[in-house]
Design an enzyme around this catalytic site. Structure first.
Site, PDB file in Angstrom:
ATOM      1  CG  HIS A  13      37.827  40.036  45.957  1.00 40.05           C
ATOM      2  ND1 HIS A  13      39.072  40.644  45.925  1.00 40.05           N
ATOM      3  CD2 HIS A  13      37.165  40.469  44.853  1.00 40.05           C
ATOM      4  CE1 HIS A  13      39.156  41.410  44.842  1.00 40.05           C
ATOM      5  NE2 HIS A  13      38.012  41.317  44.178  1.00 40.05           N
ATOM      6  CD  GLU A 192      34.982  47.542  40.292  1.00 40.44           C
ATOM      7  OE1 GLU A 192      34.040  47.039  40.923  1.00 40.44           O
ATOM      8  OE2 GLU A 192      36.171  47.456  40.654  1.00 40.44           O
TER       9      GLU A 192
END
Length: 332
Positions: A13, A192
């Site tokens: 990111h 996750e």
């Protein structure tokens, strides 16, 4: 030693790659108090919720096209310095819009930095647009519709990130359908914070070629076999998984079990300074987990094979990997 190996990264990111020193300087530039989020040169957060808050703060101190260009260029030059030949950056126009920058200006700024880094180092980079899950299905759908109408040569994929525990994958499936029909590569964060069911939902409803993280698929043997059979690539981020307490330690991390089961994986850093890591460090972590240089090279080949990039560029990258003495083994 992994330092000399060529590298590729599919899961990072861009705002999450900003080092604390740069963010502190940006905050000072705009007269913003950063003390709640940066202390002693490190980011301050305790759990995923506070991590998201810290991430949003970091994003808020980049406010112009020039700011984002400098951020992208700096990160890519850092990657090139550790022998990285390809990077995909996860970018969220929502962050630009939050500070009054249009989605188009946000992208153009990042693109300027990407081109500058390529000229200086030769590193190839593409952008993957992020829809923020915690902003709700309508916002992610809006972002996909924008993407379908906005064509930029460096944007090649669509993704969804953010708070994985909010809403159902089914609520977001129409956005992925729009992006896919517009010709973009599809990946999605799953497996996750949530268990194997989130990976299964992603496969069933979104039909991605890659999954961000996906490591909790290990909780379901049938699902692991399905991932192997379908060739879906997991963008594994070892240091991130430990920092966010997805797994207690590297000894309990399932990357080895997944690869032994035939699942294709690649190595990534996610939001490196938040997790006291870097792509080079995550490659070294893979070695410390028992993966040989040959196996790690195969993961890099997997990343390039799974990259959202045109075939001419892909073949050029694979040739560079081959020329470096890598890529001779079957991809993991």
């Amino acid at each position: 030693m992994t330092a000399s190996l060529l590298k590729a990264e599919l899961h990072c990111h861009i705002e999450g790659a900003a080092p604390p020193a740069l963010v502190a300087a940006q905050a000072e530039k705009y007269g913003i108090d950063a003390s709640s989020f940066i202390r002693n040169g490190s980011y301050v957060w305790e759990d995923f919720t506070s991590f998201i808050a810290a991430y949003d703060f970091v994003a808020s101190v980049f406010r112009t096209e020039e700011d984002f260009a400098a951020l992208a260029e700096a990160y890519l030059i850092e990657l090139a310095g550790v022998n990285t030949i390809y990077s995909e950056l996860f970018v969220s126009p929502d962050h630009g819009e939050a500070v009054g920058l249009s989605a188009e200006a946000y992208i153009e700024g990042l693109a300027e930095g990407i081109v500058a880094a390529r000229i200086k180092t030769g590193i190839e980079c593409r952008m993957v647009i992020i829809g923020e899950r915690h902003l709700g299905p309508e916002n992610v759908l809006r972002r996909a519709k924008w993407l379908a109408d906005y064509h930029h040569p460096l944007i090649t994929g669509f993704n969804m990130a953010g708070e994985e525990r909010m809403n159902r994958v089914a609520d977001y499936a129409p956005a992925f359908d729009i992006a896919r029909e517009a010709g973009y590569g599809i990946t999605i964060h799953a497996g996750e914070l949530c268990g194997a069911f989130s990976v299964r939902d992603a496969l069933d409803l979104v039909r991605p070629s890659r999954i961000g993280h996906g490591v909790r698929a290990i909780e379901d043997a049938d699902l692991v076999q399905r991932l192997a059979d379908e060739g879906v690539v997991l963008e594994v981020c070892p240091a991130s998984n430990i920092a966010l307490k997805v797994f207690e330690d590297y000894a309990s991390h399932p990357m080895r079990d997944l690869t032994d089961a035939g699942v294709r994986v690649c190595i990534n850093s996610d939001d490196p300074p938040f997790f006291a890591t870097s792509l080079a460090n995550d490659y070294a972590i893979a070695a410390s987990m028992g993966f040989s240089d040959v196996e790690i090279d195969a993961m890099t080949r997997t990343a390039i094979e799974a990259a959202f990039v045109d075939e001419a560029t892909r073949q050029n990258l694979l040739q560079r990997l081959q020329a470096a003495g890598s890529g001779d083994e079957a991809a993991i």
